[in-house]
Write a protein that holds these residues in place. Sequence first.
Motif, PDB file in Angstrom:
ATOM      1  N   ARG A 183      64.775  23.703  69.798  1.00  0.00           N
ATOM      2  CA  ARG A 183      65.262  24.284  71.055  1.00  0.00           C
ATOM      3  C   ARG A 183      66.771  24.522  71.037  1.00  0.00           C
ATOM      4  N   ASP A 330      58.175  19.244  76.448  1.00  0.00           N
ATOM      5  CA  ASP A 330      58.719  19.907  75.264  1.00  0.00           C
ATOM      6  C   ASP A 330      58.992  18.890  74.163  1.00  0.00           C
ATOM      7  N   ASP A 334      57.417  18.793  70.577  1.00  0.00           N
ATOM      8  CA  ASP A 334      58.373  19.120  69.516  1.00  0.00           C
ATOM      9  C   ASP A 334      58.255  18.183  68.315  1.00  0.00           C
TER      10      ASP A 334
END
Length: 344
Positions: A183, A330, A334
Amino acid sequence: MAMHPLEQWIRRHVKAVYSPYHELLVSLHVLVNPDHHLSRLNWVRNVHQNMDREMVDQILFYGKVTEEWFFAMDCEAAFYSDSRYVEESIEKWNVISEIQFCRFILGKNYEQSTSKQSKEARDILRRPKWHQKRLYHLLQAYQKDFFARELYAVEPWLVKAVNSCNAGFQENPVETLRSIHPRFLVKEKYIQFLKARTYQFNYSELNSITILPSTFIAPHLLIDTESPDIKVDKQVIIPSSERVEETPQDLLRALKALADPTRLIMVRAMLYHPYCTQQLTEKVKLAKATVSKHLKVLEKSGLIRSERSSHYVFYRTNAYLLEMLRVDMDQFFDQPKLEKEEQN
């Protein structure tokens, strides 16, 4: 062949740094909030088994006033954070002024009015010298009794990661910078960090980007964006560490709490206006006892907060936690990608 402008910029302005003091602060964050740091759960359990209750309570106390030690990380530059000697950085806590101590430890909350500050923050402002000495001795004891042993084990991996990154910034600068985190997006004219909101910086706005390898930080995308000198953490996997296949318990509690249509409606309503039980009963057309049960579930998950006003208790959605749910999701998804990229 002419060098691409972005490659030139990265070679001149980006570097990786070994910072054991930063690693110490991140380890304290993990001790305060271990739920998301799945690769470190065994380490946390071992430390808690061997740490006396007084030290645990002090770490939690200062974790609360520093937003889980993040405020202490924000002022790392004042503590020789790039020194190879943790003790040198810790010593700085003993010599700064009382005003500096309060600003560093309370961060953005230092400027708040007394009525909005927590009782812990008010106590620090009332007895700054006492707390300064207490924190200094806590960091000394934690470093000596717990962190030094762990640093000895992970230091080779951290130094290797620093050398690998710096070599990459010279040989293949763009791809090396892109590999820091899924990200962390590297574009032609700017960089972006995708967190609860998107942070974007043009390269012309920045003096430098410092990469800080850490064995504790995963799966966070941890960034310091308060100056034109940005700091970004990079996960370092320890090959010998045990993989713990668990789910973050706070994320699980929040998702379970939201997995009900009535509670979902209540959370949305309370995001924009506080409600008491009586008002919620009218809104969702359910018995007061049923609404109370839903409120208990939501409060236990942290999704709502209560505040008494006269004879009534009003409930409001914890907007920050709701916003962070996306980040937590996330981070959980991830993790396999982070591990795969680190191993390649």
